[in-house]
Design a protein around this motif. Structure first.
Motif, short mmCIF file in Angstrom:
data_model
loop_
_atom_site.label_atom_id
_atom_site.label_comp_id
_atom_site.label_asym_id
_atom_site.label_seq_id
_atom_site.Cartn_x
_atom_site.Cartn_y
_atom_site.Cartn_z
N UNK A 79 -3.70 6.34 19.37
CA UNK A 79 -2.47 6.04 18.63
C UNK A 79 -2.74 5.32 17.32
N UNK A 80 -3.99 5.04 17.01
CA UNK A 80 -4.32 4.28 15.80
C UNK A 80 -5.06 5.16 14.80
N UNK A 81 -4.71 5.03 13.55
CA UNK A 81 -5.34 5.79 12.49
C UNK A 81 -5.59 4.88 11.30
N UNK A 82 -6.41 5.34 10.39
CA UNK A 82 -6.65 4.65 9.13
C UNK A 82 -6.72 5.69 8.04
N UNK A 83 -6.20 5.36 6.87
CA UNK A 83 -6.23 6.28 5.74
C UNK A 83 -6.63 5.52 4.49
N UNK A 84 -7.10 6.27 3.52
CA UNK A 84 -7.43 5.67 2.23
C UNK A 84 -7.09 6.66 1.13
N UNK A 85 -6.89 6.13 -0.06
CA UNK A 85 -6.57 6.95 -1.21
C UNK A 85 -6.57 6.11 -2.47
N UNK A 86 -5.89 6.60 -3.48
CA UNK A 86 -5.83 5.86 -4.73
C UNK A 86 -5.01 4.58 -4.53
N UNK A 87 -5.64 3.45 -4.78
CA UNK A 87 -5.02 2.12 -4.75
C UNK A 87 -4.61 1.64 -3.36
N UNK A 88 -5.09 2.29 -2.28
CA UNK A 88 -4.62 1.82 -0.98
C UNK A 88 -5.58 2.17 0.14
N UNK A 89 -5.56 1.29 1.13
CA UNK A 89 -6.14 1.56 2.46
C UNK A 89 -5.07 1.13 3.45
N UNK A 90 -4.69 2.03 4.37
CA UNK A 90 -3.59 1.72 5.27
C UNK A 90 -4.02 1.95 6.72
N UNK A 91 -3.46 1.12 7.59
CA UNK A 91 -3.65 1.27 9.04
C UNK A 91 -2.36 1.83 9.62
N UNK A 92 -2.50 2.82 10.51
CA UNK A 92 -1.35 3.54 11.06
C UNK A 92 -1.33 3.40 12.58
N UNK A 131 -13.28 7.61 0.92
CA UNK A 131 -13.58 7.86 2.32
C UNK A 131 -13.49 6.56 3.10
N UNK A 132 -13.35 6.71 4.41
CA UNK A 132 -13.23 5.55 5.29
C UNK A 132 -13.91 5.89 6.61
N UNK A 133 -14.49 4.89 7.27
CA UNK A 133 -15.20 5.13 8.53
C UNK A 133 -15.14 3.89 9.39
#
Length: 1827
Positions: free
Chosen positions: A568-581, A605-607
């Motif tokens: 149920x947990x995710x992580x994303x990254x992109x321009x100007x942000x890193x977010x936990x979902x 990228x994120x790991x």
């Protein structure tokens, strides 16, 4: 309403409804109420119980909904059920009649009487009871009121309902198919079947065969339908069999009840048609007349015009004379008119024995009335004739003829990576394969072999993909406005689900570890970022995918990943942000990470951090993110805070060759990807470097530089390899242990424009819009050369036909010629102003031609290196670039050049030597019906032999033009939906290739098929060019990538038939009639009459007239004389003088003994009880032919392994062994009563071949036969077991006939060509046939007293078959003989007329095995395939006068096994059997369940070593083919296999166990391979744990230290390496034996201070130069000291000239005498030497009769075994020195070893492994029973 398919062959012979519709899954069916699966004690199987007070509320229904249809067309329905005692039940069948009207047929014990409407028939059901019960006794006399509750003791019932009869009889309607079934409470049900056959449930296949009913058209019940019949019981006493309509006498009328057929019918099916009877006169009583009138009113259709509706009582009925039907025991002539009888059946009446106590009147369509009268005294009935039941309805149909084979192309390789993205690839869990996108295809590549698998189905470029944790599921998404996601079963390669995502341009996918959740990121219709989470938990089961949650967001997302520890947990990254979902309660919510000063970074990228401690929260871990600015951010995931931030900067040049990576200030290097393992981190950056860092990022410990920026990195699950992708389209991986880098794929980065193939050197050259020219190896597909042109684009290319040069045309108009050999530019020509659109060499290599987009054409002299211009013409080629890159074509004779021009409507043909114009063809006026002018696009010359020119046009046509006159020969329209972009013809002018947009079509060049093309997809862009390779084995197409296809038609004959298997027309017709057959002078009609004369070989004329007695011409030849002639190079044998050259036939079916250098030694007879007893033989000889037998009735199962015959009990696994042969057994045969078994082997001396006759029960040899001079190819017993026939191989050419009463030779003769197989006719005991080179021999053996006459009819293979050898044969019981050819065809022969009447293509390779049972045929071939065919239609084709049209046989099943098929036996109904392959495996095959199970598994190649686990529960073997197999000791069952391709596994060792816990937890095997690698395999995880490479050459010996922490290995170069088993690090290298291969390494315990050296362990090493070194070690202290160096004397004279076959030097520590070394080797004489390390001298020598090839000492020290080159295993009792010899091996015994307990000994010779039980063990030795 669904209607069934017109072709219902798949439903024959029957349909198991519950199995076919997978009732247990309830997907295609439904259940309601109390429905459960229970175990029935009577049937001993699972049944379904339906119970409940209300039947409509408790039921099973098939199919699931009323809108669906079962579509079952079988005439008879079988219901296997049992009513529940004291309950009611109801059953409904919905049938479909003509006009798609549904009629329900219901029956129940709730119904009191029969009821009928136009759409519903209701029948009462009368339950049976136990014989002798009160209910049953009362029922015998009662005439009514028997319907009601099921009585106590009600039986399991097999109910057969004739659906066709019921609808015709009661409603006068034609039955179409069964629509649905509903079974309502209360009842037990086992299954339901439909069939066109009438089965007798009490008759099994075995019973039918024993009772002689097999040939009498009796249909025994299939196993799936059979009720369990206890031994000694009568089936009819336990179960009920009810046929409806029935002949029961109980009331009410038309009830379903048990018939009154007497028990004599048990074992014989009730006849389908009534017995012929004489016409009857019927008189009717008053009461009967009243009933007739009543029933007439009820059942009369209102629409019948001739029906009279009146209440008037009929006072008299006229006499009715009946037309009787044909008896079921009709003769052959009447049987041949079966079709006519059926056709007339609707108008005839029949007499059927029935007694239902009353009269029924039904109206036919003509309005006539038939009266039915039955009483208790007379059992007669008069009924309207319905079609009589058919045993097997063989519909005659013809499939459309199509291009063959189907498919004709098979995708083998794709060269390319990326397309939409180069930031996507994934490792499999094992780390052995990589999945990556290549435009619209997902490719899975094995990194060791380069083999590819393809996942094809996307319609646009794949943008991302992801695996679940164990790599069983693969998800991929495509870009574009319609962004589809596909989920694949990775192992099987099939698509489980495909769904639209409501988003477009999906850029990221991530699977959860368990594969239950999938997350994706894309754009919605308004361009906003959208995140969707899907539930994929059911995708494996039913393909269901549902949306769990979705969310829209304004933030940019480049990558999104699901946490491995929480779905149920995710992580994303992109321009100007890193977010936990997080997904919670169906909602997807996110929170941003506070980036502080880093909030303006573009994250790429994120790991997650990998690995986790048990005492920590799974969420308590680090998160790593990288950015375009070079930052690496470490985030505390649990607390959502930044822990560290680092930045990667450019290298600072200290020296020209030195670099330094820092984390200081300045402009950073963009990091595109990051991957984290438990031990390190990998990054890929724009500077082209893949870097490996420790997790604290203190320094770079490994890096790899690439040509372009690294766009993607991924660490494999084991942490040993790192995958890297680059922006230049390269994909490769870094192997961390070896620090080596391997490139997996190189690719063009833009569209590929043109290709050319060098057929001599098998090179491929491509040009692309990325301004590169690349040369590839056509076999390995590796890039060889790369030419770059930065300023201009190459657009056309061609290879010289013979030289290693190619020419390339560019967009600037320049033509350059390159030399591939030295990578140089030969010359440059600037003759064109526009783009080069055509470039070609003449086939003879003398000229080169080029065309420009502005109309110019140039001719060059290609014979000179400078390729100077001969002539230039302007404005002759049509302008524009759309004709490229192949605007020019040259005829194969190099005489003509053709192209489109000077306008697009004209095709010009010129003289290829001078460019003089020869002909102009205007294609715009070829078709006068079109309203627009057509233009030419492509031109192509086929082979000059056909004299044609092909042109494709803008209206999607192909024009065939006469190459000399330009006249139109034919045209094909609508070849593609869009304009064709490429055109090519195969060299043999049989196939045509066209491409249009994204598809390839392969056409029949001559357009003679019903369907003339096949279409292939895979490309995501327009295909620019496609061509056949010069060898015609492949097709290459280019556009988005390079696709290499296997062209499967390359090896087929021009007249190849279809997989639909249409019979070919022999001599111009489907059948070969007698007149045609007898007039065919190419057939040889030979008759040979032979009288037996003892041991003589009778040689005869071949060219005799049919039936002529040739006895006066026979000349006896003694066996000795024949042997002398055999040794001549070529001799003319016999009075007929037919030559023999003794060349082995090409057919694999022909036996050839394995090559051996060993010779047979005579074993000494033991004077005491033998100390070894052969217990188990592991393996099956896959080199034999027909060397396995199985009798399903007696359970006899026997096969050969080397020179042994093994008889094995399939239930217990115990073995008996028949020992007597000295050479390899070629074939075996068993009598039909399973009492005698014959086995044959060759001989190296002049004694000839030996045939042993064994008594199966006692295992004793009854007789030894010697008649054949070399190996026996085949043997067979006659049907009555009175005769045995044997055939010699290609050198012997003899056929011998033996009398099995005393096994005396009756007759022998020789044939002119080699025989491959033979068989007796099962319907005639004295007729047999044999096949081989050239044709079939049909033999007749006439026995008159003691004299035997053989008559033979030799029939050649018809020319239409297209084969030279018949490789196998099998009789069917219906006068049909099936033969197989070496080209994959099956021929059917009429044995009454000895003619071939049909043939079909059954396989792509040679068929060596054919088995036939009734209407089913099995084939096995060298393509590793076994196939099951339905051949019911063949019998129709054989019968004359049937009027049968072109019929077909049907492929029912196919399986691929592990080797060429060499033996097979199946049961009488072809449901199950056993198949042997050349891989040494015997497979159990179950066609009904479509399963294959290994029964016997052995090695195909030489076994090098055998080892045992410390607890002796398992043992392992290693072989030359690179396989390492682990077996269970007590069952010798194979449990796991590790296989390293292209390497040999030479030595193995099992890790010793220090204690019992370690024995259970650390099951580990180390193996040494021929490439110098050592691999460690874990038994619990069944995977490779470590691979090291300490040797540059093959590893010949290996051993563990006593504690298992150290591995000692010895190489072929004499170097020994000491390595750590934990880390793989090489501790030390010992070079004392350098120069001589190490043969043995062994470790043993010693006293700590023994020999004056510390340490509790010592070990020895032996090299092939007769030197032994003994060492004392303490590995924990890194001590290894030499104890002694032993050098044993060499022989005084070189007794062996070939040093490669010298006896090995072997040594071992004595287990009973401390400090003693036992040695054998090639010395002064054969002997065993015992050397004392304490005394430093030899203490004993024991002489041997032969040189030892193996050595093993029992753990107790009382036995020493040595193997010899004489195939003996010699066991010496120590210290007495007495030897015992043991035979059984077929080659030199090169390895033997005792088990740790000493209870068993395993010996190895070549690929044979024999397990011996040691007898007479000393009392102080532990007794362990394993086998």
């Amino acid at each position: 309403m669904d209607k069934p398919k017109t072709e219902s062959v798949w439903q024959r012979p029957y349909v198991n409804i519950f199995k076919h519709f997978k009732l247990e899954e309830w997907k295609k069916s439904t259940k309601e109420g109390d429905v459960t699966a229970v175990m029935d004690k009577t049937l001993k199987c699972t049944v379904y119980r339906i119970r409940g007070p209300i039947p409509p509320g408790n039921y099973i229904q098939l199919p699931k909904t009323s809108t669906q249809s079962l579509g079952l067309v079988g005439r008879y329905l079988y219901l296997l059920f049992k009513p529940i005692v004291s309950k009611y039940f109801v059953v409904h069948f919905d049938t479909v009649i003509e006009g798609s009207q549904v009629v329900r047929i219901s029956f129940s014990n709730l119904f009191k009487e029969f009821k009928s409407t136009a759409t519903w028939l209701q029948f009462p059901f009368v339950c049976g009871a136990v014989e002798g019960s009160v209910y049953n006794t009362t029922a015998k006399t009662a005439k009514q009121d028997l319907v009601g509750l099921a009585p106590p003791g009600v039986k399991w019932t097999c109910l057969m309902m004739d659906l066709q009869y019921l609808l015709s009889f009661y409603l006068n309607r034609h039955y179409s198919h069964l629509k649905s079934i509903k079974l309502c409470s209360n009842m037990f049900v086992k299954n339901i079947f439909t069939s066109d056959l009438i089965f007798e449930p009490s008759v099994t296949a075995f019973k039918a065969k024993r009772a002689g009913l097999v040939l009498h058209d009796v249909s025994p019940v299939p196993r799936e339908m059979a009720f369990l019949e206890p031994k000694g019981e009568n089936w009819h006493d336990i179960y009920d069999y009810i046929r409806f309509p029935s002949d029961g006498i109980k009331m009410p009328f038309d009830s379903i009840q048990k018939g009154q057929s007497s028990p004599h019918t048990k074992g014989h099916p009730t006849q389908c048609t009534p017995v012929r009877s004489n016409p009857q006169t019927v008189s009717v009583s008053k009461a009967v007349q009243d009933r007739i009138s009543l029933i007439q009113q009820i059942t009369s259709p209102e629409a019948a015009p001739c029906r009279r509706r009146s209440s008037q009582v009929i006072t008299s009925i006229p006499e009715i004379h009946l037309d009787t039907t044909v008896s079921p025991h009709r003769d052959k002539d009447s049987r041949g008119r079966g079709d006519e009888v059926t056709a007339e059946s609707d108008e005839c009446t029949e007499v059927a024995p029935v007694d239902d106590g009353g009269i029924h009147v039904f109206a036919g369509q003509s309005g006539k009335v038939a009266a039915h009268r039955c009483s208790s005294d007379t059992e007669e009935a008069i009924r309207t004739k319905v079609p009589t039941p058919t045993r097997l309805l063989c519909q005659k149909f013809k499939d459309p003829q199509g291009l063959q084979p189907d498919p004709i192309l098979k995708l083998r390789k794709i060269i390319g990576y990326g397309g939409c993205t180069v930031k996507c690839a994934a490792w499999t869990k094992s780390g052995s394969a990589v999945a990556y996108p290549c435009h619209a295809v997902v490719v899975a590549m094995e990194i060791d072999t380069g083999q590819q698998r393809f996942f094809i189905g996307h319609t646009d470029k794949v943008s991302c993909l992801t695996f679940n944790g164990n790599s069983t599921l693969l998800a991929s998404a495509q870009t574009g406005s319609v962004s589809l996601i596909r989920i694949w079963n990775f192992n099987k390669g099939n698509c489980l689900a495909m769904f639209k995502t409501h988003v477009h341009s999906v850029s990221s996918l991530s699977f959860s570890f368990n594969g239950r959740v999938l997350c994706g990121v894309g754009k919605d219709s308004r361009g906003k970022t959208m995140v969707v989470v899907w539930n994929t938990a059911k995708v494996n089961r039913d393909g269901e995918v549902g949306v769990l949650a979705k969310a829209h967001t304004e933030v940019d997302i480049q990558v999104m990943k699901i946490a491995s520890f929480d779905d149920t947990r995710m992580v994303s990254c992109g321009r100007d942000n890193i977010r936990l979902w997080r997904v919670r309660n169906g909602a997807l919510r996110s929170c941003p990470v506070n980036l502080g000063e880093y909030h303006c970074l573009e994250f790429t990228d994120v790991a997650f951090e990998e690995g986790q401690l048990a005492d920590k929260d799974p969420a308590d871990r680090m998160l790593f993110a990288c950015s375009k600015s070079g930052h690496i951010i470490e985030i505390d995931y649990k607390n959502v805070v930044i822990k560290n931030a680092r930045r990667l900067f450019p290298s600072q040049q200290k020296h020209a060759h030195q670099r330094e990576i820092t984390f200081n200030s300045g402009a950073g290097i963009a990091i595109n990807s990051i991957s984290v393992s438990a031990a390190f981190c990998a990054t890929g950056s724009d500077d082209g470097y893949l870097r490996l860092w420790p997790l604290d990022f203190s320094t770079v410990f490994l890096e790899a530089e690439h040509e372009g920026g690294v766009s993607f990195v991924s660490i494999d699950p084991k942490g040993l390899k790192v995958l890297a992708a680059t922006t230049t389209g390269n994909l490769g991986y870094l192997d961390i242990p070896s620090r080596g880098y391997s490139t997996l794929m190189r690719s063009h980065t833009n569209r590929i424009l043109a290709i050319s193939v060098d057929g001599i050197r098998r090179h491929l050259v491509t040009v692309s819009e990325d301004c590169t020219i690349r040369v590839w190896d056509l076999d390995s597909m590796q890039q060889l050369y790369d030419f770059v042109s930065a300023e201009e684009t190459p657009c056309a290319v061609t290879f010289h036909p013979t030289q290693q040069i190619f020419a390339c045309g560019f967009s600037s108009g320049v033509v350059r010629i390159f030399n591939v050999g030295n990578s140089s530019l030969l010359t440059e020509q600037r003759q064109h102003r526009g783009e080069v659109i055509g470039l070609v060499f003449s086939p003879n290599g003398e000229y080169m031609y080029s065309a420009g987009s502005l109309g110019s054409l140039a001719l060059y002299n290609a014979a000179e290196d400078d390729h100077h211009v001969i002539r230039i013409l302007g404005n002759v080629v049509a302008r524009g670039s759309h004709h490229g890159p192949d605007a020019l074509t040259v005829s194969s004779d190099s005489r003509y050049l053709a192209f489109v021009g000077p306008s697009e409507y004209i095709v010009t043909v010129m003289d290829a030597h001078s460019l003089d114009e020869i002909m102009l063809i205007d294609v715009s006026i070829l078709d006068l019906e079109t309203t627009t002018l057509d233009t030419a696009l492509k031109v192509c010359y086929p082979s000059a032999a056909i004299g044609q020119l092909l042109v494709t046009t803008s209206s999607n046509k192909i024009l065939w033009l006469n190459a000399r006159t330009g006249k139109l020969i034919r045209e094909i329209c609508n070849i593609h939906k869009t304009i064709s972009s490429s055109l090519a013809v195969s060299e043999d002018i049989r196939y045509l290739l066209t491409t249009g947009e994204k598809v390839i079509k392969i056409w029949d060049y001559h357009m003679k098929q019903d369907i003339n093309f096949q279409l292939f997809i895979g490309h995501s862009e327009t295909i620019r060019q496609a061509t056949f390779t010069p060898d015609q084995l492949s097709v290459i197409s280019v556009g988005d990538a390079i696709f290499v296809w296997d062209f499967l038609a390359s090896g087929l004959d021009q007249e190849t038939n279809l997989p639909s298997i249409q019979p070919i027309a022999l001599h111009g017709a489907v059948f070969l009639m007698d007149a045609e057959y007898k007039d065919d002078h190419s057939q040889k009609h030979d008759s040979i009459s032979i009288r037996g004369i003892g041991d003589s070989v009778l040689q005869v004329h071949e060219n005799m007239h049919c039936g002529e007695d040739v006895s006066p011409l026979l000349r006896p030849v003694s066996l000795q004389e024949h042997q002398e002639k055999l040794e001549e190079p070529a001799s003319l044998v016999g009075d007929g003088d037919f030559p023999h050259n003794y060349t082995r036939p090409d057919s694999y079916k022909h036996f050839a003994a394995q090559f051996k250098t060993s010779s047979v030694s005579q074993a000494a007879l033991p004077d005491v009880k033998e100390d070894l007893k052969l217990k188990v033989v592991i393996g099956y000889n896959g080199n034999g032919r027909g060397n396995m037998v199985w009798n399903p009735d007696t359970a006899l199962f026997a096969y050969s392994c080397g020179c042994l015959v093994v008889i094995e009990d399939l239930h217990s696994g115990s073995q008996r062994h028949l020992i007597g042969h000295k050479e390899e057994i070629s074939t075996i045969a068993v009598s039909h009563d399973a009492q005698d078994l014959a086995s044959a082997s060759g001989s190296r001396d002049k004694n000839g071949c030996c045939i042993f006759i064994w008594n199966v029960i006692s295992g004793c040899c009854k007789k030894k036969l010697s008649q054949h001079t070399t190996e026996v190819q085949a043997m067979a017993y006659s049907r009555d077991d009175r005769l045995l026939m044997s055939a010699g191989d290609y050198r012997d050419l003899a056929i011998a006939l033996w009398d099995t009463r005393n096994y005396e030779l009756l007759a022998t003769t020789r044939v002119s060509n080699p025989v491959h197989d033979l068989a007796f006719d099962p319907t005639a005991v004295n007729e047999f046939a044999c096949v081989g080179v050239g044709g079939v021999h049909f033999w007749l053996a006439e026995l008159t007293g003691n004299e035997v006459q053989l008559k033979v009819h030799r029939v050649s293979i018809p020319d239409e078959v297209g084969a030279e050898e018949l490789s196998a044969l099998c009789y069917n019981g219906d006068s049909v003989l099936y033969t197989a050819t070496n080209t994959g065809k099956i021929c059917a022969w009429d044995t009454q007329q000895n003619r071939c009447f049909m043939t079909w293509d059954a396989d792509e390779g040679e068929i060596g095995i054919v088995q036939c049972r009734r209407y089913r045929l099995m084939t096995g071939s060298n393509t590793k395939r076994i196939r099951l065919w339905a051949v019911a239609a063949v019998q129709e084709m054989r019968l004359e006068g049937t009027g049968a049209r072109s019929s077909s046989v049907l492929l029912e099943h196919e399986m691929i096994l592990d080797g060429t098929i060499v033996s097979a036996v199946f049961d009488d109904i072809m449901d199950m059997g056993i198949v042997g392959t050349t891989a040494g495996t015997l497979w159990y095959i179950n066609w009904a369940e479509n399963t294959s199970i290994r029964l016997i598994s052995g090695h195909r190649n030489k076994v090098n070593q055998v080892i045992f686990s410390p607890d002796e529960s398992h043992f392992a073997t290693c072989a030359e083919d690179g396989s390492l197999r682990v077996w269970v000791m007590h069952t010798t069952e194979l449990v796991v296999q590790f296989h390293v391709l292209n390497q040999s596994c030479l030595c193995i060792a099992w890790r010793p166990a220090v204690n019992s816990r370690e024995c259970a937890e650390k099951q580990q095997i180390v193996a040494g391979y021929s490439d110098g690698t050592i691999r460690l395999f874990g038994m619990l995880k069944t995977e490779m744990e470590l691979k090291i490479h300490p040797h540059p050459v093959a590893v010949d010996a290996i051993a563990y230290s006593l504690d298992g922490d150290v591995i000692i290995s010895g190489g072929k170069d004499g170097l020994m390496a000491v390595s750590s088993s934990r880390t793989g690090i090489t501790i030390r290298v010992i070079s004392d034996h350098k120069g001589s291969p190490i043969t043995t390494i062994e470790c043993a315990r010693k006293k700590y201070d023994a020999f004056g050296l510390d340490g509790c362990e010592m070990w020895l090493a032996v090299s092939s130069d007769r030197r032994v070194s003994v060492w004392a070690t303490d590995w924990h202290k890194d001590q290894c000291e030499l104890i002694d160096w032993l050098t044993f004397p060499a022989p005084t004279e070189a007794e062996v000239s070939d040093k490669t076959i010298l006896p090995p030097s072997l040594a071992a520590f004595s287990p009973s005498q401390s400090g003693t070394v036992v040695y054998v080797g090639f010395g002064e004489k054969p002997e065993i030497i015992l050397y004392s390390l304490y005394r430093k001298q030899t203490i004993k020598k024991i002489a041997l009769p032969q040189w030892a090839t193996s050595l093993s000492l029992s753990p107790g020290g009382q036995h020493i075994t040595v193997g010899t080159n004489g195939r003996l295993l010699k066991l010496m009792q120590y210290p007495s020195g007495k030897f015992q010899d043991f035979t059984g091996h077929n080659d030199a015994v090169h390895f033997s070893r005792f088990t740790p307990s000493g209870k068993f000994l395993l010996s190895v010779a070549c690929n044979e492994v024999l397990v011996w039980e040691v007898q007479n063990l000393q009392s102080n030795f532990t007794h362990v029973q394993y086998l």
